[in-house]
Design a protein around this motif. Sequence first.
Motif, PDB file in Angstrom:
ATOM      1  N   GLY A  10     -91.104 -96.535  22.752  1.00 57.05           N
ATOM      2  CA  GLY A  10     -90.723 -96.456  21.337  1.00 57.05           C
ATOM      3  C   GLY A  10     -89.449 -95.637  21.198  1.00 57.05           C
ATOM      4  N   MET A  11     -89.314 -94.951  20.075  1.00 55.33           N
ATOM      5  CA  MET A  11     -88.108 -94.150  19.833  1.00 55.33           C
ATOM      6  C   MET A  11     -87.973 -93.051  20.896  1.00 55.33           C
ATOM      7  SD  MET A  11     -86.572 -95.256  17.218  1.00 55.33           S
ATOM      8  CE  MET A  11     -87.083 -96.679  16.269  1.00 55.33           C
ATOM      9  N   ALA A  12     -89.076 -92.341  21.150  1.00 57.44           N
ATOM     10  CA  ALA A  12     -89.016 -91.192  22.051  1.00 57.44           C
ATOM     11  C   ALA A  12     -88.935 -91.635  23.508  1.00 57.44           C
ATOM     12  CB  ALA A  12     -90.244 -90.301  21.840  1.00 57.44           C
ATOM     13  N   GLU A  31     -94.967 -99.741  29.112  1.00 59.43           N
ATOM     14  CA  GLU A  31     -95.115-100.107  27.688  1.00 59.43           C
ATOM     15  C   GLU A  31     -96.168-101.208  27.595  1.00 59.43           C
ATOM     16  OE1 GLU A  31     -94.002 -99.296  24.392  1.00 59.43           O
ATOM     17  OE2 GLU A  31     -95.468-100.900  24.058  1.00 59.43           O
ATOM     18  N   ARG A  33     -96.854-103.129  24.840  1.00 57.59           N
ATOM     19  CA  ARG A  33     -96.493-104.317  24.053  1.00 57.59           C
ATOM     20  C   ARG A  33     -95.668-105.273  24.915  1.00 57.59           C
ATOM     21  NH1 ARG A  33     -92.772-103.253  20.553  1.00 57.59           N
ATOM     22  NH2 ARG A  33     -92.410-101.137  21.264  1.00 57.59           N
ATOM     23  N   CYS A  51     -91.128 -99.700  10.082  1.00 64.40           N
ATOM     24  CA  CYS A  51     -91.196 -99.794   8.619  1.00 64.40           C
ATOM     25  C   CYS A  51     -89.783 -99.813   8.054  1.00 64.40           C
ATOM     26  CB  CYS A  51     -92.042 -98.654   8.076  1.00 64.40           C
ATOM     27  SG  CYS A  51     -92.313 -98.715   6.321  1.00 64.40           S
ATOM     28  N   VAL A 122    -101.543 -97.765  29.518  1.00 56.20           N
ATOM     29  CA  VAL A 122    -102.035 -96.653  30.332  1.00 56.20           C
ATOM     30  C   VAL A 122    -103.265 -96.102  29.607  1.00 56.20           C
ATOM     31  CG1 VAL A 122    -101.514 -94.329  31.190  1.00 56.20           C
ATOM     32  CG2 VAL A 122     -99.775 -96.136  31.282  1.00 56.20           C
ATOM     33  N   SER A 140    -102.754 -96.065  21.844  1.00 56.22           N
ATOM     34  CA  SER A 140    -103.919 -96.955  21.971  1.00 56.22           C
ATOM     35  C   SER A 140    -105.192 -96.119  22.012  1.00 56.22           C
ATOM     36  CB  SER A 140    -103.802 -97.815  23.219  1.00 56.22           C
ATOM     37  OG  SER A 140    -104.002 -97.025  24.365  1.00 56.22           O
ATOM     38  N   GLN A 345     -93.563 -88.660  18.247  1.00 58.05           N
ATOM     39  CA  GLN A 345     -94.384 -88.344  17.080  1.00 58.05           C
ATOM     40  C   GLN A 345     -95.741 -87.755  17.477  1.00 58.05           C
ATOM     41  OE1 GLN A 345     -93.528 -90.350  13.623  1.00 58.05           O
ATOM     42  NE2 GLN A 345     -95.581 -90.307  12.750  1.00 58.05           N
ATOM     43  N   GLY A 351     -91.148 -89.038  12.010  1.00 59.74           N
ATOM     44  CA  GLY A 351     -89.962 -89.837  11.730  1.00 59.74           C
ATOM     45  C   GLY A 351     -89.270 -90.343  12.981  1.00 59.74           C
ATOM     46  N   TYR A 352     -88.515 -91.428  12.803  1.00 53.78           N
ATOM     47  CA  TYR A 352     -87.791 -92.053  13.924  1.00 53.78           C
ATOM     48  C   TYR A 352     -86.859 -91.060  14.611  1.00 53.78           C
ATOM     49  CZ  TYR A 352     -88.717 -96.478  11.291  1.00 53.78           C
ATOM     50  OH  TYR A 352     -89.264 -97.516  10.616  1.00 53.78           O
TER      51      TYR A 352
HETATM   52  P1  FAD Z   1     -93.404 -95.339  18.721  1.00 65.02           P
HETATM   53  O1  FAD Z   1     -92.047 -95.669  18.295  1.00 65.02           O
HETATM   54  O2  FAD Z   1     -94.555 -95.867  17.952  1.00 65.02           O
HETATM   55  O3  FAD Z   1     -93.542 -95.754  20.252  1.00 65.02           O
HETATM   56  C1  FAD Z   1     -94.739 -95.580  20.958  1.00 65.02           C
HETATM   57  C2  FAD Z   1     -94.841 -96.716  21.957  1.00 65.02           C
HETATM   58  O4  FAD Z   1     -95.937 -96.481  22.832  1.00 65.02           O
HETATM   59  C3  FAD Z   1     -95.093 -98.050  21.301  1.00 65.02           C
HETATM   60  O5  FAD Z   1     -94.133 -98.957  21.756  1.00 65.02           O
HETATM   61  C4  FAD Z   1     -96.504 -98.422  21.736  1.00 65.02           C
HETATM   62  O6  FAD Z   1     -96.657 -99.810  21.921  1.00 65.02           O
HETATM   63  C5  FAD Z   1     -96.612 -97.682  23.059  1.00 65.02           C
HETATM   64  N1  FAD Z   1     -97.982 -97.340  23.466  1.00 65.02           N
HETATM   65  C6  FAD Z   1     -98.975 -96.806  22.719  1.00 65.02           C
HETATM   66  N2  FAD Z   1    -100.071 -96.566  23.472  1.00 65.02           N
HETATM   67  C7  FAD Z   1     -99.765 -96.961  24.726  1.00 65.02           C
HETATM   68  C8  FAD Z   1    -100.472 -96.962  25.957  1.00 65.02           C
HETATM   69  N3  FAD Z   1    -101.727 -96.499  26.049  1.00 65.02           N
HETATM   70  N4  FAD Z   1     -99.862 -97.447  27.078  1.00 65.02           N
HETATM   71  C9  FAD Z   1     -98.599 -97.929  27.008  1.00 65.02           C
HETATM   72  N5  FAD Z   1     -97.866 -97.954  25.869  1.00 65.02           N
HETATM   73  C10 FAD Z   1     -98.449 -97.464  24.738  1.00 65.02           C
HETATM   74  N6  FAD Z   1     -90.808 -93.264  10.542  1.00 65.02           N
HETATM   75  C11 FAD Z   1     -89.661 -93.272   9.846  1.00 65.02           C
HETATM   76  O7  FAD Z   1     -88.734 -92.516  10.164  1.00 65.02           O
HETATM   77  N7  FAD Z   1     -89.497 -94.100   8.791  1.00 65.02           N
HETATM   78  C12 FAD Z   1     -90.460 -94.970   8.406  1.00 65.02           C
HETATM   79  O8  FAD Z   1     -90.281 -95.718   7.447  1.00 65.02           O
HETATM   80  C13 FAD Z   1     -91.698 -94.980   9.111  1.00 65.02           C
HETATM   81  N8  FAD Z   1     -92.711 -95.826   8.755  1.00 65.02           N
HETATM   82  C14 FAD Z   1     -93.852 -95.880   9.496  1.00 65.02           C
HETATM   83  C15 FAD Z   1     -94.857 -96.805   9.165  1.00 65.02           C
HETATM   84  C16 FAD Z   1     -96.012 -96.896   9.930  1.00 65.02           C
HETATM   85  C17 FAD Z   1     -97.065 -97.902   9.565  1.00 65.02           C
HETATM   86  C18 FAD Z   1     -96.179 -96.029  11.040  1.00 65.02           C
HETATM   87  C19 FAD Z   1     -97.421 -96.109  11.875  1.00 65.02           C
HETATM   88  C20 FAD Z   1     -95.211 -95.099  11.355  1.00 65.02           C
HETATM   89  C21 FAD Z   1     -94.035 -95.003  10.592  1.00 65.02           C
HETATM   90  N9  FAD Z   1     -93.022 -94.093  10.893  1.00 65.02           N
HETATM   91  C22 FAD Z   1     -91.834 -94.096  10.201  1.00 65.02           C
HETATM   92  C23 FAD Z   1     -93.158 -93.167  11.962  1.00 65.02           C
HETATM   93  C24 FAD Z   1     -92.496 -93.838  13.167  1.00 65.02           C
HETATM   94  O9  FAD Z   1     -93.325 -94.838  13.666  1.00 65.02           O
HETATM   95  C25 FAD Z   1     -92.280 -92.859  14.199  1.00 65.02           C
HETATM   96  O10 FAD Z   1     -91.600 -91.748  13.689  1.00 65.02           O
HETATM   97  C26 FAD Z   1     -91.528 -93.313  15.434  1.00 65.02           C
HETATM   98  O11 FAD Z   1     -91.584 -94.673  15.683  1.00 65.02           O
HETATM   99  C27 FAD Z   1     -92.230 -92.551  16.502  1.00 65.02           C
HETATM  100  O12 FAD Z   1     -91.596 -92.735  17.705  1.00 65.02           O
HETATM  101  P2  FAD Z   1     -92.471 -92.618  19.000  1.00 65.02           P
HETATM  102  O13 FAD Z   1     -91.601 -92.984  20.119  1.00 65.02           O
HETATM  103  O14 FAD Z   1     -93.153 -91.328  19.036  1.00 65.02           O
HETATM  104  O15 FAD Z   1     -93.608 -93.739  18.791  1.00 65.02           O
END
Ligand code: FAD
Length: 445
Positions: A10-12, A31, A33, A51, A122, A140, A345, A351-352
């Motif tokens: 994801g973003m991080a 990943e 997905r 979103c 994972v 997950s 997150q 947030g993104y």
């Molecule tokens: P993500 O970007 O969600 O990436 C996590 C990744 O890990 C995903 O690709 C997922 O498929 C993968 N993953 C999960 N579990 C496993 C596993 N067991 N094994 C392998 N891969 C796995 N933020 C904003 O700034 N603006 C918004 O408008 C906004 N709207 C949102 C709406 C919703 C419904 C949700 C749920 C969140 C929203 N957010 C929004 C928050 C945003 O999703 C996060 O800030 C940002 O995407 C988090 O980045 P991340 O890398 O931590 O997680």
Amino acid sequence: TQELHIVGGGMAGSEAAWQAANAGIRVVLHEMRPKVETFAHQTGNFAEMVCSNSFRSDDDERNAVGQLHWEMGAANGLIMEMARKHRLPAGGALAVDREAFSHSVTEALRGHENISFVEEEVTELPSSGHWIFATGPLTSETLGQAIREASGEERLAFFDAIAPIVYAETIDMSVAWRQSRYDKGETEEERTAYINCPMTKDEYEAFIDALLAADKTEFHEGETAGYFDGCLPIEVMAERGRETLRHGPMKPVGLTNAHDPQTKAYAVVQLRRDNALGTLYNIVGFQTKMRYGAQAAVFRMIPGLKQAKFARLGGIHRNTFINSPTLLDAQMRLKSHPNLRFAGQITGVEGYVESAAMGLLAGRMAAAELQGRELPPPGPDTAMGALVTHITGGAEAKTFQPMNVNFGLFPPIDAKGGRRGRKDRYKAYTDRAKDSFNQWLEGQS
Ligand code: FAD
């Protein structure tokens, strides 16, 4: 050479992979997905925006998230580079073409010679090797349970319950007063830990009317499935009866109005300190699903909060996150399993941009560690440093909830009087942050 495993693209996770790979580390990105889906993601791309398509304000002089953009750009962040490349006109905000954005992040990672890919979910925490978990708000379920077992029941939440957070300096202390209920506490600091806002009967009734009338958001389809543990929004409490709040979070007992000791308040809104700096206060028990637009207007009806400025508005979402202040060290490692880092997150940022920033840091820290160095976090006077300092120590652990970057997390400027205008003060924060961030970068070259 040793490998760095990153879970979640994801973003991080995307940003962490980019940073570590550029430092010369071999990265394996796991990943799930598109094989395993979440209720919010639509594609199999990395860094999908689930979103809104906005990275919020791009003003790096007077806005904390804009400053974070600047820092990520200065550190060769992939997320910022691609966001700028696919920018759409949106006034002062950095809005992007989401498809093109996540497509080009995916291409950049797939084209990097140091990164390989595993398409899998994972499901447990590995006992050996170097890992970064960046599985996000929709981690997950199996993995979520595994993290819960490793961290302890209370230390991983499946929902956030965010009460609004107010900048302490915007609370009118000629109306509000400091006191803990029944003056509880060993020290003077504890006996005055809360800020109280009194309401008359008329003010209370008007407040309940406004809560009931306010525009609310709904949960997304699939969001609550098997998870929601019944942490009630204040407007739902108000719907259950006009007196419910007065017997719940707004009960007036055990408190004496320092400005008017003779008059018993009909209801009292309490605010509790939210960070060690004492610059932020959350409104106790006020988690809400009111729309952002409605929230500020309703909360400013509270006596003492008429001029309040909000560092963060309230919300309730499906959100997997750990209690970072107790679980993580300053290197973002799980204290109990130091071979595991967390980023994004799931560490309790929101947030993104904030998530990508924590990925950037975790990626650089892990790379340094694999190369036999320790990379300290950026100074707490930078946006990135303020955020990581907050989640790994500055935040109140007991009431920890996800946080956006904001100036309330920065060590205050102008502590000794000298009232500069707010705008000048923000510029002073970001000037100081840029100098400090540049020093941090120079220390690595
Ligand atoms: P993500 O970007 O969600 O990436 C996590 C990744 O890990 C995903 O690709 C997922 O498929 C993968 N993953 C999960 N579990 C496993 C596993 N067991 N094994 C392998 N891969 C796995 N933020 C904003 O700034 N603006 C918004 O408008 C906004 N709207 C949102 C709406 C919703 C419904 C949700 C749920 C969140 C929203 N957010 C929004 C928050 C945003 O999703 C996060 O800030 C940002 O995407 C988090 O980045 P991340 O890398 O931590 O997680």
